[in-house]
Motif scaffolding. Structure first.
Motif, PDB file in Angstrom:
ATOM      1  N   ALA A 225       0.852  -1.191   0.000  1.00  0.00           N
ATOM      2  CA  ALA A 225       0.000   0.000   0.000  1.00  0.00           C
ATOM      3  C   ALA A 225       0.887   1.239   0.000  1.00  0.00           C
ATOM      4  CB  ALA A 225      -0.927   0.002   1.219  1.00  0.00           C
ATOM      5  N   ASP A 226       0.240   2.413  -0.128  1.00  0.00           N
ATOM      6  CA  ASP A 226       0.864   3.726   0.060  1.00  0.00           C
ATOM      7  C   ASP A 226       1.632   4.203  -1.169  1.00  0.00           C
ATOM      8  OD1 ASP A 226      -0.128   3.410   2.634  1.00  0.00           O
ATOM      9  OD2 ASP A 226       1.803   2.821   3.474  1.00  0.00           O
ATOM     10  N   GLY A 227       1.835   5.527  -1.207  1.00  0.00           N
ATOM     11  CA  GLY A 227       2.608   6.147  -2.268  1.00  0.00           C
ATOM     12  C   GLY A 227       1.834   6.272  -3.561  1.00  0.00           C
ATOM     13  N   ARG A 228       2.407   6.983  -4.494  1.00  0.00           N
ATOM     14  CA  ARG A 228       1.735   7.205  -5.778  1.00  0.00           C
ATOM     15  C   ARG A 228       1.543   5.901  -6.545  1.00  0.00           C
ATOM     16  NH1 ARG A 228       6.669  10.565  -8.586  1.00  0.00           N
ATOM     17  NH2 ARG A 228       6.516  11.618  -6.546  1.00  0.00           N
ATOM     18  N   GLU A 229       2.421   4.917  -6.251  1.00  0.00           N
ATOM     19  CA  GLU A 229       2.309   3.621  -6.933  1.00  0.00           C
ATOM     20  C   GLU A 229       1.331   2.677  -6.252  1.00  0.00           C
ATOM     21  OE1 GLU A 229       6.446   5.349  -7.177  1.00  0.00           O
ATOM     22  OE2 GLU A 229       5.085   4.815  -5.545  1.00  0.00           O
ATOM     23  N   GLY A 230       0.926   3.001  -5.024  1.00  0.00           N
ATOM     24  CA  GLY A 230       0.067   2.098  -4.257  1.00  0.00           C
ATOM     25  C   GLY A 230       0.797   0.887  -3.733  1.00  0.00           C
ATOM     26  N   ALA A 231       2.130   0.912  -3.796  1.00  0.00           N
ATOM     27  CA  ALA A 231       2.924  -0.249  -3.359  1.00  0.00           C
ATOM     28  C   ALA A 231       4.253   0.200  -2.768  1.00  0.00           C
ATOM     29  CB  ALA A 231       3.158  -1.198  -4.530  1.00  0.00           C
ATOM     30  N   LEU A 232       4.292   1.381  -2.165  1.00  0.00           N
ATOM     31  CA  LEU A 232       5.544   1.919  -1.642  1.00  0.00           C
ATOM     32  C   LEU A 232       5.996   1.194  -0.384  1.00  0.00           C
ATOM     33  CD1 LEU A 232       7.694   4.056  -2.116  1.00  0.00           C
ATOM     34  CD2 LEU A 232       6.327   5.661  -0.777  1.00  0.00           C
ATOM     35  N   ASN A 233       5.041   0.666   0.362  1.00  0.00           N
ATOM     36  CA  ASN A 233       5.352  -0.092   1.572  1.00  0.00           C
ATOM     37  C   ASN A 233       4.726  -1.479   1.506  1.00  0.00           C
ATOM     38  OD1 ASN A 233       6.765   1.943   3.181  1.00  0.00           O
ATOM     39  ND2 ASN A 233       4.783   2.990   3.292  1.00  0.00           N
ATOM     40  N   ASP A 234       5.463  -2.462   2.011  1.00  0.00           N
ATOM     41  CA  ASP A 234       4.882  -3.772   2.299  1.00  0.00           C
ATOM     42  C   ASP A 234       4.546  -3.802   3.782  1.00  0.00           C
ATOM     43  OD1 ASP A 234       5.089  -4.688  -0.241  1.00  0.00           O
ATOM     44  OD2 ASP A 234       6.664  -6.155   0.135  1.00  0.00           O
ATOM     45  N   TYR A 235       3.370  -4.315   4.120  1.00  0.00           N
ATOM     46  CA  TYR A 235       2.962  -4.467   5.513  1.00  0.00           C
ATOM     47  C   TYR A 235       2.880  -5.949   5.832  1.00  0.00           C
ATOM     48  CZ  TYR A 235       1.751   0.474   5.682  1.00  0.00           C
ATOM     49  OH  TYR A 235       1.818   1.850   5.668  1.00  0.00           O
ATOM     50  N   LEU A 236       3.438  -6.313   6.979  1.00  0.00           N
ATOM     51  CA  LEU A 236       3.437  -7.696   7.420  1.00  0.00           C
ATOM     52  C   LEU A 236       2.835  -7.750   8.826  1.00  0.00           C
ATOM     53  CD1 LEU A 236       6.656  -7.095   6.180  1.00  0.00           C
ATOM     54  CD2 LEU A 236       6.236  -9.499   5.720  1.00  0.00           C
ATOM     55  N   VAL A 237       1.891  -8.638   9.000  1.00  0.00           N
ATOM     56  CA  VAL A 237       1.225  -8.809  10.290  1.00  0.00           C
ATOM     57  C   VAL A 237       1.546 -10.200  10.809  1.00  0.00           C
ATOM     58  CG1 VAL A 237      -0.955  -8.746  11.548  1.00  0.00           C
ATOM     59  CG2 VAL A 237      -0.620  -7.253   9.565  1.00  0.00           C
ATOM     60  N   VAL A 238       2.146 -10.246  11.985  1.00  0.00           N
ATOM     61  CA  VAL A 238       2.653 -11.502  12.561  1.00  0.00           C
ATOM     62  C   VAL A 238       1.983 -11.721  13.903  1.00  0.00           C
ATOM     63  CG1 VAL A 238       4.728 -12.650  13.437  1.00  0.00           C
ATOM     64  CG2 VAL A 238       4.875 -11.194  11.408  1.00  0.00           C
TER      65      VAL A 238
END
Length: 242
Positions: A225-238
């Motif tokens: 999610a995030d950023g102009r590309e919609g993929a600036l960050n990866d989010y991981l839920v553990v």
């Protein structure tokens, strides 16, 4: 990576946030779409939140708006300047504690507060932590601060995947020796401020998998999610499986 290089890289970032805290904060006063998704998708709201690398406490403010302030919020950051901005906020929950603590200068486990939490967040942090061993130590320590059924949420900045960030790279200078750096270590300029550079590390897929393994907990969700590309960050839920 030698301890001397770890500390030298940390000094670069400490200096950056001393001079650029206001500029950084003005660009990042929202939780990001990823932060909204990982909270909104929880089966029940968190009661106790540890936000490591909290910056200006934007995530705490977002949670307070969503939860109505009915949770405890503990924010931790190495930057006194960013924490000063956080303390000026009037939109944090009543039960808020903000602590200045440097995770790089000593042991991660000793720098982190004790206690366990239903949500531990580390957004915009891992790329500022020098050396794989220190990143693995940090992720492991964060996982140990989960209460039963708790969740650890981390973001991974994918700057290395986008051409627009390659032009921001500047060379390292002494006392930083290139031979002591790890693949993915760079200096990135910030905005148009002269001399405003920060140390960042690009985590590839293999390293992400190795860090997840350090928690000894399953990865329950992963998305971009995030950023102009919609993929600036990866989010991981553990966290432990339901």
């Amino acid at each position: 990576m030698s301890p001397e290089t770890v500390l030298a890289l940390n000094r670069i970032n400490r200096r950056f946030y001393r001079t650029s805290a206001e500029a950084v904060s003005s660009r990042r006063d929202y939780p990001g779409l990823g932060g909204a998704r990982l909270v909104g998708g929880r089966p029940e709201p968190p009661r106790s939140v540890l936000d490591v690398g909290c910056g200006n406490a934007r995530f705490g403010a977002y949670l307070a708006a969503w939860l109505g302030g009915e949770f405890s919020y503990l924010g931790l950051d190495a930057s006194a300047e960013l924490l000063a901005l956080a303390r000026r906020r009037d939109d944090l929950p009543p039960d808020t504690t903000l602590i200045e603590s440097d995770l790089i200068a000593g042991s991660c486990d000793e720098a982190l507060p004790g206690g366990r939490h239903s949500l531990v967040a580390a957004f915009g942090l891992l790329h500022h932590v020098p050396s794989f061993d220190r990143r693995r130590e940090l992720v492991s320590a964060l996982g140990e601060r989960l209460e039963p059924g708790g969740r650890l949420a981390v973001s991974v900045w994918r700057f290395g995947a986008f051409e627009r960030f390659r032009g921001k790279q500047v060379p390292f200078e002494p006392p930083i020796e290139a031979a002591d750096l790890e693949p993915g270590d760079v200096l990135l300029s910030f905005g148009k401020e002269p001399g405003a550079v920060r140390y960042c590390h690009f985590l590839d897929e293999e390293e992400i998998d190795r860090l997840l393994a350090a928690t000894a907990l399953p990865c329950l969700d992963r998305f971009s999610a995030d950023g102009r590309e919609g993929a600036l960050n990866d989010y991981l839920v553990v966290g432990p499986a339901q």
